[in-house]
Write a protein that holds these residues in place. Structure first.
Motif: not given
Length: 118
Positions: A23, A26, A29
């Motif tokens: 998590s 994500h 990024r």
């Protein structure tokens, strides 16, 4: 006779607990797209040692306390995670190799706020 400071006896390093950075990756990024090296370091965080409800380490600090310090704080970076809320990701470098950076820990800011109210 000179007094010798007490040094704790050596204990085998603890293995830590499994940590899944998915998590965080994500969110990283999206928010750190211009800093791929930070994302790569965060991806390596697969074991952790929980200090409190609001902070977790990625090094066994109890085992390291038995030896000379090996790490130096290198800054913290904010990350907003949909699962864990606002985070401060701490980075460090090796004292004997300042070019080797690691993630040292995560401060869960939303948990800090919750603990302050409790």
């Amino acid at each position: 006779m000179q007094h010798q400071p007490h040094r704790p006896t050596f204990t085998a390093p603890r293995t830590g607990e499994v940590f899944n950075p998915a998590s965080l990756l994500h969110a990283a990024r999206e928010q750190w797209a211009d800093r791929p090296e930070r994302i790569a370091l965060l991806a390596r965080c697969t074991r952790h040692w929980q200090e409190s409800a609001a902070y977790t380490h990625f090094h066994d600090h109890e085992a390291e306390a038995l030896h000379a310090p090996r790490w130096r704080h290198a800054g913290g970076y904010w990350l907003q995670c949909p699962v864990h809320g606002e985070l401060l990701i701490d980075f460090c470098t090796r004292i004997n190799d300042p070019h080797r950076m690691e993630v040292s820990g995560i401060e869960f800011m939303d948990r800090l706020a919750w603990l302050a109210v409790d």
